[in-house]
Design a protein around this motif. Structure first.
Motif, PDB file in Angstrom:
ATOM      1  N   ALA A 175      44.772  47.731  29.077  1.00  0.00           N
ATOM      2  CA  ALA A 175      44.816  47.158  27.730  1.00  0.00           C
ATOM      3  C   ALA A 175      46.046  46.280  27.546  1.00  0.00           C
ATOM      4  O   ALA A 175      45.984  45.226  26.908  1.00  0.00           O
ATOM      5  CB  ALA A 175      44.819  48.281  26.691  1.00  0.00           C
ATOM      6  N   LEU A 197      36.991  45.487  29.570  1.00  0.00           N
ATOM      7  CA  LEU A 197      37.623  46.762  29.906  1.00  0.00           C
ATOM      8  C   LEU A 197      36.684  47.660  30.701  1.00  0.00           C
ATOM      9  O   LEU A 197      37.093  48.311  31.667  1.00  0.00           O
ATOM     10  CB  LEU A 197      38.089  47.464  28.633  1.00  0.00           C
ATOM     11  CG  LEU A 197      39.244  46.787  27.876  1.00  0.00           C
ATOM     12  CD1 LEU A 197      39.483  47.480  26.540  1.00  0.00           C
ATOM     13  CD2 LEU A 197      40.508  46.781  28.706  1.00  0.00           C
ATOM     14  N   ALA A 222      38.195  53.334  30.165  1.00  0.00           N
ATOM     15  CA  ALA A 222      37.735  52.194  29.366  1.00  0.00           C
ATOM     16  C   ALA A 222      37.816  52.515  27.876  1.00  0.00           C
ATOM     17  O   ALA A 222      38.250  51.685  27.065  1.00  0.00           O
ATOM     18  CB  ALA A 222      36.310  51.828  29.752  1.00  0.00           C
ATOM     19  N   ALA A 248      41.508  52.644  26.820  1.00  0.00           N
ATOM     20  CA  ALA A 248      42.056  51.283  26.839  1.00  0.00           C
ATOM     21  C   ALA A 248      41.591  50.502  25.618  1.00  0.00           C
ATOM     22  O   ALA A 248      42.370  49.762  24.999  1.00  0.00           O
ATOM     23  CB  ALA A 248      41.643  50.568  28.122  1.00  0.00           C
ATOM     24  N   GLN A 249      40.322  50.644  25.258  1.00  0.00           N
ATOM     25  CA  GLN A 249      39.802  49.931  24.092  1.00  0.00           C
ATOM     26  C   GLN A 249      40.460  50.431  22.812  1.00  0.00           C
ATOM     27  O   GLN A 249      40.790  49.640  21.916  1.00  0.00           O
ATOM     28  CB  GLN A 249      38.284  50.089  24.009  1.00  0.00           C
ATOM     29  CG  GLN A 249      37.653  49.233  22.924  1.00  0.00           C
ATOM     30  CD  GLN A 249      36.153  49.144  23.059  1.00  0.00           C
ATOM     31  OE1 GLN A 249      35.555  49.820  23.896  1.00  0.00           O
ATOM     32  NE2 GLN A 249      35.523  48.301  22.257  1.00  0.00           N
TER      33      GLN A 249
END
Length: 451
Positions: free
Chosen positions: A52, A116, A126, A129-130
Motif C-alpha cells: 500500500a 493490490l 490484499a 493493504a487496501q
C-alpha cells in the motif's frame, strides 16, 4: 571596475540547507519507524504496508514534483520583493496539489483494489493493504496543503518551518500508531490500518501547524489584490509551462529507481542483498550535499528575481561550489567507514555479500564529486528557468543510458554487481559535461521573473 554587490554567504546557504537536510532525514525516518512498528505483527503485515505504501508514495511523489517547481517560482517572486507573485505562486501550487490529490483518490478507488489483489501474495495481505491505503488517502489530501505551505516557506527562505512541522508530526505518528496498532488504553486494535491512522493524524498535525504559521505570516494574502500576469488563468498556464519539465524530471527519477530495483532482483541473492544494503547509505549520506544544492537553487532564484548582476551571481556560486566539494569529501569518508565496518554492522552477512560491498568502495569514493557538482548545476539552471534542458539531461541519461545498460549488464551479459553498481557513477559522468557547459554559457542568468 564596478564593485560587485554583496550576495548571501556560505552561512546564509547553510541556514537554508540544514532544515532541508534534517527534514529529508526525518522523512526517511518516518518510513523506518512505521516499518518497525508494524514489524511486530509479522511479515504478512509488513508486506501489506509495503504494498500500500508503494502506491501512496507514488501519489505523494507527484505532489512533491510539482511543489518543487512551485518552490522555485515562489523563490523568484520573493527575490523580486513583490507580493502579488508570491500570492499567485502559492495558490496555483495549492490548486495543482489538490487536483493531483483528487485524481489520485479517484484512481485508487477505481483501480487500487485490483492492483493490490494482483500483487499481494494472499487475500489477507490484499485486504489489509487496501484498508491501509484507503486511510492513507486522507494523508494525500492533507499533504496537498502541507506541500503548498512548505513551497511558500522554503521559497521565501523560511526552511525551518517545514522542519518544525516534522518535529511535531513524528511523535504524534509514533504515539497514535502504537496505540491503534495494538489497541492500548481501550482503543480498538486496528493492526496495519492503525499505522495508517497514525500517519494521517500526524499529517493533520503537520498541516495544521503550517496553516497557522501561514496565516500569521501572510494573513492568507486576503488584502493583496490581483494576480500575476493580470489573470489567474494566464498565470496558471505559465506556471504549468515552467513546472511540467521539473515534475517530469522528478517522476522520471522515481520510475527509474523502481525499474532498476526490479532489474537488480534478477541478480544473485548475495549481489542483490549487497546493492540493497548500500543504497540507503547513499541516500542518507548524500542528503546534505543534495540539500545544499537545493538551497543554492532557492537563493539563486531569489537573486535572479531581484535582478542581481551576473558577476555577483558567479561569486555566489563559487562559494557554494567550494562547500559542495568539501561535503563530497565528507561523504566519501562516510562511505569508506561504512564499507570498512560492514563486517561489524552486518555481522551475519555471508562472505560473498561482504565482498560485493567492498567492491563498491572505489566507486563510492568518487561518486559524491560529480553527483554534488551536477546537483549545483541542475538546481541553478532550474532557478534560471532552463527547466526543459535539465529535464532532457535526466531523461536521456536515465532512459537512453542507465536503464538499457543495466538491463544488458544483468539480463544478457551477466556481469558482476560491481559493474552494475558502477553505472551510478557512469550516469553522473554522462550528465557532467552537459550540465557544466550549459551553466558556463550563462544564459540562465537572464531568468527570474521575466514572464
Amino acid at each position: 571596475m564596478p564593485e560587485i554587490p554583496a550576495t548571501p554567504s556560505r552561512r546564509d546557504i547553510f541556514a537554508v540547507a540544514w532544515p532541508l537536510g534534517m527534514k529529508a532525514m526525518m522523512m526517511h525516518g518516518i518510513i523506518a519507524i512505521d516499518a518497525y512498528l508494524v514489524s511486530s505483527l509479522g511479515e504478512p503485515a509488513l508486506a501489506a504496508m509495503g504494498l500500500a505504501g508503494a502506491i501512496g508514495a507514488l501519489l505523494l511523489g507527484f505532489q512533491f514534483a510539482f511543489s518543487s517547481a512551485s518552490q522555485i517560482r515562489i523563490a523568484q517572486a520573493f527575490g523580486s520583493g513583490e507580493t502579488v507573485p508570491l500570492k499567485t505562486g502559492f495558490y496555483i501550487g495549492l490548486l495543482i496539489n489538490l487536483i493531483l490529490a483528487l485524481l489520485g483518490i479517484i484512481a485508487v478507488l477505481l483501480f487500487g483494489g485490483m492492483v493490490l489483489r494482483a500483487f499481494a501474495h494472499t487475500p489477507w495481505i490484499a485486504e489489509q493493504a487496501q484498508s491501509y491505503l484507503l486511510v492513507f488517502l486522507a494523508m494525500v489530501v492533507l499533504e496537498a496543503f502541507s506541500h503548498a505551505f512548505t513551497s511558500l516557506f522554503n521559497g521565501s527562505g523560511k526552511t525551518t518551518m517545514a522542519f518544525y512541522s516534522q518535529l511535531i508530526s513524528i511523535p504524534v505518528n509514533i504515539g497514535v500508531s502504537i496505540v491503534l496498532i495494538h489497541g492500548l488504553y481501550g482503543f480498538p486494535a486496528m493492526g496495519v490500518t492503525g499505522a495508517a491512522v497514525g500517519t494521517a493524524v500526524a499529517a493533520f498535525a503537520r498541516a495544521a501547524y503550517l496553516a497557522v504559521m501561514f496565516w500569521r505570516i501572510t494573513g492568507g494574502y486576503l488584502t493583496v489584490q490581483g494576480w500575476r500576469n493580470n489573470s489567474f488563468v494566464e498565470a496558471t498556464k505559465r506556471h504549468l509551462r515552467f513546472a511540467l519539465p521539473i515534475a517530469t524530471t522528478f517522476c522520471s527519477v522515481t520510475i527509474t529507481t523502481a525499474v532498476c530495483a526490479f532489474l537488480f532482483a534478477k541478480m544473485s541473492v548475495n549481489e542483490f542483498a549487497a546493492i540493497t544494503l548500500i543504497m540507503p547509505w547513499i541516500h542518507v549520506a548524500g542528503v546534505f550535499a543534495i540539500c545544499w544544492a537545493q538551497a543554492t537553487g532557492i537563493i539563486v532564484a531569489q537573486l535572479l528575481g531581484g535582478h542581481t548582476p551576473p558577476a555577483a551571481l558567479d561569486a555566489f556560486l563559487s562559494r557554494a561550489w567550494r562547500v559542495i566539494f568539501v561535503s563530497s569529501m565528507a561523504v566519501s569518508l562516510m562511505y569508506l567507514a561504512v564499507c570498512l565496518s560492514s563486517g561489524w554492522i552486518y555481522s551475519e552477512l555471508q562472505d560473498e555479500t561482504r565482498a560485493a560491498l567492498m567492491s563498491f568502495l572505489p566507486i563510492l569514493l568518487v561518486l559524491p564529486y560529480p553527483k554534488g557538482s551536477n546537483a549545483i548545476c541542475g538546481n541553478t539552471l532550474r532557478a534560471g528557468g532552463d527547466t526543459v534542458y535539465v529535464m532532457n539531461i535526466f531523461l536521456t541519461s536515465q532512459w537512453l543510458f542507465r536503464i538499457p545498460l543495466t538491463a544488458l549488464f544483468i539480463l544478457y551479459w551477466d556481469l558482476s554487481v560491481t559493474w552494475v553498481f558502477a553505472l551510478l557513477l557512469a550516469e553522473e559522468l554522462v550528465k557532467f559535461p552537459a550540465f557544466h557547459l550549459r551553466l558556463y554559457k550563462r544564459k540562465w542568468q537572464a531568468g527570474g521573473m521575466s514572464d
